[in-house]
Scaffold this motif. Sequence first.
Motif, PDB file in Angstrom:
ATOM      1  N   PHE A  58       0.832  -1.197   0.000  1.00 47.60           N
ATOM      2  CA  PHE A  58       0.000   0.000   0.000  1.00 47.60           C
ATOM      3  C   PHE A  58       0.873   1.257   0.000  1.00 47.60           C
ATOM      4  CE2 PHE A  58      -2.141   3.254   2.619  1.00 47.60           C
ATOM      5  CZ  PHE A  58      -3.233   3.527   1.810  1.00 47.60           C
ATOM      6  N   CYS A  59       1.889   1.290   0.869  1.00 49.36           N
ATOM      7  CA  CYS A  59       2.795   2.447   0.947  1.00 49.36           C
ATOM      8  C   CYS A  59       3.574   2.624  -0.356  1.00 49.36           C
ATOM      9  CB  CYS A  59       3.754   2.295   2.114  1.00 49.36           C
ATOM     10  SG  CYS A  59       2.962   2.414   3.721  1.00 49.36           S
ATOM     11  N   ASN A  60       4.052   1.521  -0.927  1.00 50.61           N
ATOM     12  CA  ASN A  60       4.790   1.605  -2.192  1.00 50.61           C
ATOM     13  C   ASN A  60       3.894   2.069  -3.332  1.00 50.61           C
ATOM     14  OD1 ASN A  60       7.281   0.856  -1.169  1.00 50.61           O
ATOM     15  ND2 ASN A  60       6.851  -1.315  -1.419  1.00 50.61           N
ATOM     16  N   HIS A  61       2.609   1.737  -3.263  1.00 48.85           N
ATOM     17  CA  HIS A  61       1.657   2.163  -4.296  1.00 48.85           C
ATOM     18  C   HIS A  61       1.449   3.680  -4.238  1.00 48.85           C
ATOM     19  CE1 HIS A  61      -1.512   1.339  -7.211  1.00 48.85           C
ATOM     20  NE2 HIS A  61      -2.228   2.270  -6.594  1.00 48.85           N
ATOM     21  N   ILE A  62       1.462   4.246  -3.037  1.00 45.26           N
ATOM     22  CA  ILE A  62       1.274   5.683  -2.888  1.00 45.26           C
ATOM     23  C   ILE A  62       2.544   6.438  -3.300  1.00 45.26           C
ATOM     24  CG2 ILE A  62       0.891   7.531  -1.212  1.00 45.26           C
ATOM     25  CD1 ILE A  62      -0.967   5.607   0.249  1.00 45.26           C
ATOM     26  N   HIS A  63       3.696   6.046  -2.713  1.00 51.29           N
ATOM     27  CA  HIS A  63       4.973   6.690  -3.054  1.00 51.29           C
ATOM     28  C   HIS A  63       6.103   5.754  -2.657  1.00 51.29           C
ATOM     29  CE1 HIS A  63       8.268   9.611  -3.154  1.00 51.29           C
ATOM     30  NE2 HIS A  63       7.493  10.299  -3.974  1.00 51.29           N
ATOM     31  N   ARG A  64       7.106   5.661  -3.488  1.00 51.06           N
ATOM     32  CA  ARG A  64       8.181   4.688  -3.239  1.00 51.06           C
ATOM     33  C   ARG A  64       9.028   5.020  -2.021  1.00 51.06           C
ATOM     34  NH1 ARG A  64      12.464   6.217  -8.002  1.00 51.06           N
ATOM     35  NH2 ARG A  64      12.390   8.440  -7.595  1.00 51.06           N
ATOM     36  N   ASN A  65       9.092   6.301  -1.612  1.00 49.39           N
ATOM     37  CA  ASN A  65       9.891   6.683  -0.447  1.00 49.39           C
ATOM     38  C   ASN A  65       9.079   6.765   0.838  1.00 49.39           C
ATOM     39  OD1 ASN A  65      12.183   6.893  -2.025  1.00 49.39           O
ATOM     40  ND2 ASN A  65      11.847   9.056  -2.462  1.00 49.39           N
ATOM     41  N   LEU A  66       7.791   6.501   0.765  1.00 48.06           N
ATOM     42  CA  LEU A  66       6.930   6.631   1.941  1.00 48.06           C
ATOM     43  C   LEU A  66       7.246   5.582   3.005  1.00 48.06           C
ATOM     44  CD1 LEU A  66       4.502   7.992   3.309  1.00 48.06           C
ATOM     45  CD2 LEU A  66       3.028   6.420   2.059  1.00 48.06           C
ATOM     46  N   LEU A  67       7.620   4.402   2.591  1.00 53.79           N
ATOM     47  CA  LEU A  67       7.821   3.292   3.515  1.00 53.79           C
ATOM     48  C   LEU A  67       8.908   3.580   4.549  1.00 53.79           C
ATOM     49  CD1 LEU A  67       6.755   0.486   4.118  1.00 53.79           C
ATOM     50  CD2 LEU A  67       8.541  -0.433   2.664  1.00 53.79           C
ATOM     51  N   GLN A  85      -6.460  -0.495  14.901  1.00 55.65           N
ATOM     52  CA  GLN A  85      -5.389  -1.400  15.285  1.00 55.65           C
ATOM     53  C   GLN A  85      -4.060  -0.835  14.790  1.00 55.65           C
ATOM     54  OE1 GLN A  85      -5.785  -5.452  13.963  1.00 55.65           O
ATOM     55  NE2 GLN A  85      -3.736  -5.992  14.645  1.00 55.65           N
ATOM     56  N   HIS A  86      -3.082  -0.775  15.695  1.00 56.16           N
ATOM     57  CA  HIS A  86      -1.722  -0.376  15.315  1.00 56.16           C
ATOM     58  C   HIS A  86      -1.113  -1.540  14.552  1.00 56.16           C
ATOM     59  CE1 HIS A  86      -0.839   3.297  17.757  1.00 56.16           C
ATOM     60  NE2 HIS A  86      -1.976   2.916  18.307  1.00 56.16           N
ATOM     61  N   CYS A  87      -0.600  -1.290  13.373  1.00 55.21           N
ATOM     62  CA  CYS A  87      -0.048  -2.354  12.538  1.00 55.21           C
ATOM     63  C   CYS A  87       1.317  -1.976  12.012  1.00 55.21           C
ATOM     64  CB  CYS A  87      -0.974  -2.622  11.350  1.00 55.21           C
ATOM     65  SG  CYS A  87      -2.604  -3.167  11.807  1.00 55.21           S
ATOM     66  N   GLY A  88       2.040  -2.999  11.646  1.00 57.88           N
ATOM     67  CA  GLY A  88       3.325  -2.808  10.995  1.00 57.88           C
ATOM     68  C   GLY A  88       3.168  -2.943   9.496  1.00 57.88           C
ATOM     69  N   THR A  89       4.282  -2.976   8.788  1.00 54.73           N
ATOM     70  CA  THR A  89       4.237  -3.017   7.334  1.00 54.73           C
ATOM     71  C   THR A  89       3.896  -4.387   6.774  1.00 54.73           C
ATOM     72  OG1 THR A  89       6.619  -3.398   7.272  1.00 54.73           O
ATOM     73  CG2 THR A  89       5.854  -1.113   7.075  1.00 54.73           C
ATOM     74  N   SER A  90       3.947  -5.435   7.581  1.00 53.07           N
ATOM     75  CA  SER A  90       3.641  -6.776   7.082  1.00 53.07           C
ATOM     76  C   SER A  90       2.161  -7.136   7.217  1.00 53.07           C
ATOM     77  CB  SER A  90       4.489  -7.809   7.814  1.00 53.07           C
ATOM     78  OG  SER A  90       4.174  -7.791   9.197  1.00 53.07           O
ATOM     79  N   HIS A  91       1.358  -6.261   7.808  1.00 52.22           N
ATOM     80  CA  HIS A  91      -0.076  -6.534   8.002  1.00 52.22           C
ATOM     81  C   HIS A  91      -0.776  -6.652   6.643  1.00 52.22           C
ATOM     82  CE1 HIS A  91      -3.975  -6.385  10.021  1.00 52.22           C
ATOM     83  NE2 HIS A  91      -4.358  -5.543   9.070  1.00 52.22           N
ATOM     84  N   VAL A  99      -7.024   3.001   6.106  1.00 54.71           N
ATOM     85  CA  VAL A  99      -5.640   3.044   6.585  1.00 54.71           C
ATOM     86  C   VAL A  99      -5.223   4.490   6.846  1.00 54.71           C
ATOM     87  CG1 VAL A  99      -3.246   2.568   5.981  1.00 54.71           C
ATOM     88  CG2 VAL A  99      -5.014   0.952   5.344  1.00 54.71           C
ATOM     89  N   GLN A 100      -4.609   4.693   8.024  1.00 47.08           N
ATOM     90  CA  GLN A 100      -4.002   5.988   8.361  1.00 47.08           C
ATOM     91  C   GLN A 100      -2.533   5.745   8.628  1.00 47.08           C
ATOM     92  OE1 GLN A 100      -5.880   8.219  11.507  1.00 47.08           O
ATOM     93  NE2 GLN A 100      -3.963   9.173  12.069  1.00 47.08           N
ATOM     94  N   ILE A 101      -1.671   6.429   7.909  1.00 49.78           N
ATOM     95  CA  ILE A 101      -0.229   6.275   8.052  1.00 49.78           C
ATOM     96  C   ILE A 101       0.286   7.344   9.003  1.00 49.78           C
ATOM     97  CG2 ILE A 101       1.990   6.344   6.863  1.00 49.78           C
ATOM     98  CD1 ILE A 101       0.492   5.398   4.354  1.00 49.78           C
ATOM     99  N   VAL A 102       1.018   6.923  10.030  1.00 49.46           N
ATOM    100  CA  VAL A 102       1.644   7.857  10.966  1.00 49.46           C
ATOM    101  C   VAL A 102       3.136   7.837  10.676  1.00 49.46           C
ATOM    102  CG1 VAL A 102       2.042   8.414  13.385  1.00 49.46           C
ATOM    103  CG2 VAL A 102      -0.134   7.414  12.683  1.00 49.46           C
ATOM    104  N   LYS A 103       3.658   8.996  10.290  1.00 49.70           N
ATOM    105  CA  LYS A 103       5.068   9.101   9.917  1.00 49.70           C
ATOM    106  C   LYS A 103       5.939   9.363  11.133  1.00 49.70           C
ATOM    107  CE  LYS A 103       4.764  10.940   5.262  1.00 49.70           C
ATOM    108  NZ  LYS A 103       5.189  12.088   4.447  1.00 49.70           N
ATOM    109  N   LYS A 104       7.221   9.038  10.981  1.00 51.41           N
ATOM    110  CA  LYS A 104       8.207   9.358  12.013  1.00 51.41           C
ATOM    111  C   LYS A 104       8.396  10.862  12.040  1.00 51.41           C
ATOM    112  CE  LYS A 104      10.797   5.185  11.020  1.00 51.41           C
ATOM    113  NZ  LYS A 104      12.026   4.666  10.408  1.00 51.41           N
TER     114      LYS A 104
END
Length: 136
Positions: A58-67, A85-91, A99-104
Amino acid sequence: MSGMYEDGFMLNLDRLLAKMWEAMGLVRVYTKPQGQQPDFSDPVLLSSDRGGCSVEDFCNHIHRNLLKDVKYVLVWGTSARHFPQHCGTSHVLHDEDVVQIVKKKETDEGGRGRFKSHSNAPARISDREKKAPLKT
């Protein structure tokens, strides 16, 4: 009679459409910006056959550097055990998940919050430059 026929026809088209989505392995994932409502108008389409349906895909589909900037992901939907639910990238995501992405956060050198150092002086007193002695 024509009204009944049209309702049955539409019902069968809905079933056919659902079967086609299932056969092609397509998954619709909706995005939710922080502090806002989910955007149900424009889903991100993922395929379990081609790219995969994980949060990483999903992250790679939006932008390649997002992950590399992802801290964690919040997921609402059938793939989540509780909401959110808090999830990691393998979910693995299911159809119609939100999906809501929380960035560092970008970290600055020199501490946190009000304790940040804004001067260029060394952190330890012993490392400071010695001043010339006072003249008497």
